[in-house]
Design a protein around this motif. Structure first.
Motif, PDB file in Angstrom:
ATOM      1  N   LEU A  56      14.669 -25.197   7.249  1.00  0.00           N
ATOM      2  CA  LEU A  56      15.790 -25.662   8.073  1.00  0.00           C
ATOM      3  C   LEU A  56      15.954 -24.825   9.340  1.00  0.00           C
ATOM      4  CD1 LEU A  56      18.442 -26.409   5.303  1.00  0.00           C
ATOM      5  CD2 LEU A  56      17.455 -28.082   6.860  1.00  0.00           C
ATOM      6  N   GLU A  57      15.750 -23.503   9.208  1.00  0.00           N
ATOM      7  CA  GLU A  57      15.870 -22.627  10.389  1.00  0.00           C
ATOM      8  C   GLU A  57      14.814 -22.984  11.427  1.00  0.00           C
ATOM      9  OE1 GLU A  57      15.723 -18.738   8.657  1.00  0.00           O
ATOM     10  OE2 GLU A  57      17.920 -18.571   8.549  1.00  0.00           O
ATOM     11  N   LYS A  58      13.575 -23.259  10.952  1.00  0.00           N
ATOM     12  CA  LYS A  58      12.503 -23.661  11.885  1.00  0.00           C
ATOM     13  C   LYS A  58      12.839 -25.002  12.540  1.00  0.00           C
ATOM     14  CE  LYS A  58       8.741 -21.202   9.546  1.00  0.00           C
ATOM     15  NZ  LYS A  58       7.555 -21.347   8.686  1.00  0.00           N
ATOM     16  N   ALA A  59      13.343 -25.945  11.712  1.00  0.00           N
ATOM     17  CA  ALA A  59      13.695 -27.269  12.235  1.00  0.00           C
ATOM     18  C   ALA A  59      14.853 -27.173  13.239  1.00  0.00           C
ATOM     19  CB  ALA A  59      14.063 -28.204  11.079  1.00  0.00           C
ATOM     20  N   SER A  60      15.816 -26.274  12.958  1.00  0.00           N
ATOM     21  CA  SER A  60      16.959 -26.092  13.873  1.00  0.00           C
ATOM     22  C   SER A  60      16.495 -25.559  15.220  1.00  0.00           C
ATOM     23  CB  SER A  60      17.979 -25.129  13.263  1.00  0.00           C
ATOM     24  OG  SER A  60      18.554 -25.681  12.110  1.00  0.00           O
TER      25      SER A  60
ATOM     26  N   LEU B  87      22.786 -35.281  16.811  1.00  0.00           N
ATOM     27  CA  LEU B  87      23.193 -35.657  15.453  1.00  0.00           C
ATOM     28  C   LEU B  87      22.260 -35.039  14.412  1.00  0.00           C
ATOM     29  CD1 LEU B  87      24.157 -39.431  15.936  1.00  0.00           C
ATOM     30  CD2 LEU B  87      25.680 -37.596  15.199  1.00  0.00           C
ATOM     31  N   HIS B  88      20.948 -35.079  14.720  1.00  0.00           N
ATOM     32  CA  HIS B  88      19.952 -34.483  13.815  1.00  0.00           C
ATOM     33  C   HIS B  88      20.168 -32.969  13.696  1.00  0.00           C
ATOM     34  CE1 HIS B  88      16.238 -33.585  11.798  1.00  0.00           C
ATOM     35  NE2 HIS B  88      15.759 -32.906  12.837  1.00  0.00           N
ATOM     36  N   TYR B  89      20.440 -32.333  14.835  1.00  0.00           N
ATOM     37  CA  TYR B  89      20.678 -30.875  14.852  1.00  0.00           C
ATOM     38  C   TYR B  89      21.934 -30.523  14.037  1.00  0.00           C
ATOM     39  CZ  TYR B  89      21.751 -26.232  16.746  1.00  0.00           C
ATOM     40  OH  TYR B  89      22.042 -24.890  16.886  1.00  0.00           O
TER      41      TYR B  89
ATOM     42  N   LYS C 218      24.601 -28.285   9.128  1.00  0.00           N
ATOM     43  CA  LYS C 218      25.494 -28.467   7.981  1.00  0.00           C
ATOM     44  C   LYS C 218      24.781 -28.152   6.675  1.00  0.00           C
ATOM     45  CE  LYS C 218      28.597 -31.872  10.074  1.00  0.00           C
ATOM     46  NZ  LYS C 218      28.922 -33.308  10.174  1.00  0.00           N
ATOM     47  N   GLU C 219      23.549 -28.667   6.537  1.00  0.00           N
ATOM     48  CA  GLU C 219      22.778 -28.394   5.316  1.00  0.00           C
ATOM     49  C   GLU C 219      22.472 -26.901   5.194  1.00  0.00           C
ATOM     50  OE1 GLU C 219      18.662 -29.690   3.000  1.00  0.00           O
ATOM     51  OE2 GLU C 219      19.149 -30.634   4.925  1.00  0.00           O
ATOM     52  N   LEU C 220      22.200 -26.262   6.336  1.00  0.00           N
ATOM     53  CA  LEU C 220      21.885 -24.832   6.348  1.00  0.00           C
ATOM     54  C   LEU C 220      23.083 -24.009   5.860  1.00  0.00           C
ATOM     55  CD1 LEU C 220      19.662 -22.805   7.086  1.00  0.00           C
ATOM     56  CD2 LEU C 220      20.543 -22.767   9.411  1.00  0.00           C
TER      57      LEU C 220
ATOM     58  N   LEU D  40      23.493 -24.522   2.076  1.00  0.00           N
ATOM     59  CA  LEU D  40      22.489 -23.796   1.308  1.00  0.00           C
ATOM     60  C   LEU D  40      22.720 -22.286   1.336  1.00  0.00           C
ATOM     61  CD1 LEU D  40      19.189 -25.732   2.110  1.00  0.00           C
ATOM     62  CD2 LEU D  40      20.294 -25.538  -0.095  1.00  0.00           C
ATOM     63  N   GLN D  41      23.165 -21.772   2.478  1.00  0.00           N
ATOM     64  CA  GLN D  41      23.448 -20.328   2.562  1.00  0.00           C
ATOM     65  C   GLN D  41      24.581 -19.936   1.611  1.00  0.00           C
ATOM     66  OE1 GLN D  41      23.991 -20.117   6.802  1.00  0.00           O
ATOM     67  NE2 GLN D  41      21.942 -19.302   7.170  1.00  0.00           N
ATOM     68  N   GLY D  42      25.564 -20.833   1.478  1.00  0.00           N
ATOM     69  CA  GLY D  42      26.654 -20.590   0.522  1.00  0.00           C
ATOM     70  C   GLY D  42      26.136 -20.599  -0.906  1.00  0.00           C
ATOM     71  N   GLN D  43      25.245 -21.568  -1.212  1.00  0.00           N
ATOM     72  CA  GLN D  43      24.650 -21.631  -2.551  1.00  0.00           C
ATOM     73  C   GLN D  43      23.820 -20.389  -2.836  1.00  0.00           C
ATOM     74  OE1 GLN D  43      22.444 -25.288  -2.913  1.00  0.00           O
ATOM     75  NE2 GLN D  43      24.241 -26.581  -2.587  1.00  0.00           N
ATOM     76  N   TRP D  44      23.080 -19.923  -1.797  1.00  0.00           N
ATOM     77  CA  TRP D  44      22.237 -18.730  -1.959  1.00  0.00           C
ATOM     78  C   TRP D  44      23.085 -17.509  -2.324  1.00  0.00           C
ATOM     79  CZ3 TRP D  44      21.724 -13.825  -0.183  1.00  0.00           C
ATOM     80  CH2 TRP D  44      20.511 -13.179  -0.406  1.00  0.00           C
TER      81      TRP D  44
END
Length: 638
Positions: free
Chosen positions: A582-586, A610-612, A617-619, A622-626
């Motif tokens: 996700l970081e690479k895609a961002s 919108l894609h960004y 949001k997903e990042l 996931l960081q919260g889940q991590w």
């Protein structure tokens, strides 16, 4: 306490203040703010009597004691120790101490009752003035401002301007005045000293007026704001954050009033124009003309927050590794700074280098900038790295006979005059200001010119040492915008926490003569430190078990816990892998948004944005889940 009534102060044909009013009451803690050139320092000088008003009055209570910290105090010279200089604050106590010593000497040969009575009177007065504790109080305040016990015995002349200003501040605080007037008190302080001063001023029982560009400092110390603007003193009941909200509300109301009034004026003007030629309506027309002339005009809201409207560009991108430090050791006679330290600056890093003065921040910065080669180890600059170094001494390198625009043209000849004037406009040099000679500029204006030069350099790596010194809040905001837009790499030393909070994505600090790194924002670092320090002090000062205490037998392994930890670790690895993707895609999406072919096409820009947003949001999710998983694993494995 102090009453400013209908104050007018003129410099030449210009009225810096025009019938301004302000009453300072006992216990008020006020931040005095305003753009450079609006007369903040001048007002403090008017209060202490250095300047006389053109008209109006400044009256104050009889025998009021004022403590005034200003930049002119840097010229104070003394061959005495800084402890002695600080203790000059206790004028009467020092006088009594000298007299007591003289009387004790006379008592060796003269035992008269008169002499004994004099000595007793002097000692009683000395004790009443807390004379026996003055040295302790001086030690305490100097220590809070960053001076070690050995430093306090050194001569004032041995210290640099910034440290001398701290001694002057200590002397003023020791005078315990009824009101403190502080002109940029944080300019020469490091972060620990700023925090100490915040605590001191919060507990200070007298009144305080502070001119400062440090909005965090103002938020923590003051309970009201006075803005110097258009020759008036406008008051707000609250700290700096409240001022921003209240000012926005006032300006919204003023803006609406201005629009409504302008609409009414146009309507009246149309009516007047329509019936002006008709004799039967002449009386009505004249009445409306007079009404318009008598109307109290509402002024339009001025935008005092210019934005940086250009992008900083450089001709070539740096490689991945910008600077690599390996096995670096550096010391001064008797003072080790770094020992076998390692660190790396990578492309895109926005590093804040923080810590107390004397820990080696500026030394490390000079090593990184290749301005100091007197160290062991290696400091290797990466492929295609072009750097520019900004430090306060570079203000002295400005050509005094150059005009501002001429100074930038000589430094950045590839830029057109239009581009350079646009850059100067962002740093508050508009219109004919660009043709001012460097020699007539104030310290803050020179800082802005030097910063503009640094940011027009064809450099993909910026090294900035205290860039906010002498800048007002408006100029700090401009610098934040500039650094936020800068697409290269930078490392900055600053005591301005608002700047650090808004621009840094990594924190460096020197601890145990090593370069340590915290991978996050300044606010996150502060929160981490707050949790870390109490834990460290407990570990250091906690009671150790007695040596005779037998060790308990090792507990059998809990197989369920092991299995659960293994499962969670595998899940954690999966999340880490997705976060990396996700970081690479961002980053790729950020690059697309900055691409001219995208941001000039509304449909493509909307789709990419919108894609960004969905990636971000997903990042965050996931960081919260991590973090949650990591805590569970620590509990299981602890």
């Amino acid at each position: 306490m102090i009453a400013i009534n209908n104050l007018t102060f003129e410099i030449g044909a210009r009225a810096l203040y025009d019938e301004a009013n302000w009453h300072i009451k006992p216990g008020d803690k006020t931040g005095l703010i305003g753009a450079n050139g609006t007369g903040k320092t001048t007002l403090l000088k008017l209060i202490v009597g250095d300047y006389a008003p053109t008209s109006g009055t400044i009256s104050m209570a009889k025998d009021i004691k004022i403590g005034y910290l200003n930049q002119d105090l840097l010229s104070y010279q003394s061959d005495k120790s800084i402890l002695h200089v600080a203790m000059e604050a206790f004028e009467r106590q020092n006088q009594l101490h000298t007299e007591i010593e003289r009387l004790l000497k006379r008592l060796e040969t003269d035992y008269s009752d008169d002499l004994i009575q004099k000595l007793s009177d002097k000692q009683m007065e000395f004790e009443a003035l807390d004379g026996y504790n003055i040295e302790y109080r001086a030690h305490e305040i100097l220590a809070g401002l960053g001076f070690s016990e050995s430093d306090q015995q050194r001569q004032l002349a041995e210290f640099s301007g910034g440290w001398r200003m701290r001694v002057m501040l200590a002397r003023i605080l020791l005078q315990t005045p009824d009101i403190l007037l502080l002109d940029e008190p944080t300019n020469h302080l490091d972060l620990p000293s700023i925090k100490w001063l915040e605590s001191y001023l919060q507990a200070f029982e007298g009144a305080i007026v502070i001119v400062s560009h440090d909005r965090y400092f103002l938020d923590r110390v003051v309970d009201s704001i006075v803005e110097s603007k258009r020759g008036k003193l406008i008051q707000y009941a609250g700290n700096y954050s409240f001022y921003l909200e209240e000012k926005a509300l006032r300006e919204e109301i003023q803006g609406n009033q201005y629009k409504n009034q302008q609409a009414k004026i146009k309507q009246e003007e149309r009516l007047i124009e329509r019936f002006r030629a008709k004799a039967s309506k002449a009386k009505m027309v004249q009445s409306r003309i007079k009404a318009l002339e008598r109307m109290e005009k509402v002024e339009d809201v001025e935008d005092y927050n210019p934005s940086v409207n250009f992008r900083f560009k450089f001709s070539r991108q740096s490689g991945r590794h910008v600077v690599r430090l390996e096995d670096v050791s550096k010391s001064y006679p008797g003072v080790p700074i770094l020992e076998h330290a390692d660190a790396i600056i990578e492309k895109g890093d926005k590093i804040a280098l923080i810590g107390a003065n004397g820990k080696g921040k500026s030394t490390l910065l000079r090593i990184v900038a290749n301005a100091d080669n007197n160290f062991s180890g290696t400091c290797e600059t990466g492929h295609n790295v072009t750097q520019t170094f900004f430090a306060q001494h570079q203000l002295e390198a400005l050509h005094l006979d150059h005009e501002i625009l001429q100074e930038l043209q000589a430094f950045a000849p590839k830029h057109t005059e239009t581009e350079l004037r646009s850059i100067l406009g962002c740093f508050l040099f508009t219109g004919d200001d660009a043709f001012k000679k460097i020699r007539v500029l104030s310290g803050g204006e020179k800082s802005r010119v030097a910063l503009a030069k640094a940011l027009t350099a064809d450099a993909n790596f910026l090294v900035l040492d205290e860039p906010t010194n002498h800048l007002d809040i408006q100029s700090v905001n401009i610098l934040i915008q500039a650094l936020t837009q800068f697409e290269g790499t930078f490392i900055v030393v600053s005591h301005d926490r608002y700047l650090l909070d808004n621009v840094a994505n990594k924190i460096w600090y020197i601890e145990d003569r090593k370069i340590k790194e915290y991978p996050g924002t300044y606010q996150e670092y502060e929160e981490w430190q707050a949790k870390r320090i109490p834990k460290a002090s407990v570990e250091k000062g906690g009671a150790k078990p007695a040596k005779t205490t037998p060790k308990p037998a090792p507990a059998p392994k809990n197989e369920d816990k092991d299995r659960q930890a293994k499962k969670l670790n595998k899940e954690l690895e999966g999340i880490e892998q997705r976060i990396n993707e996700l970081e690479k895609a961002s980053k790729a999406a950020e690059a697309l948004i900055a691409d001219e072919s995208i941001y000039t096409n509304q449909a493509k820009l909307s789709e990419t944005s919108l894609h960004y947003d969905s990636l971000k949001k997903e990042l965050v999710l996931l960081q919260g889940q991590w973090e949650k998983l990591a805590e569970e694993i620590m509990m299981l494995e602890g």
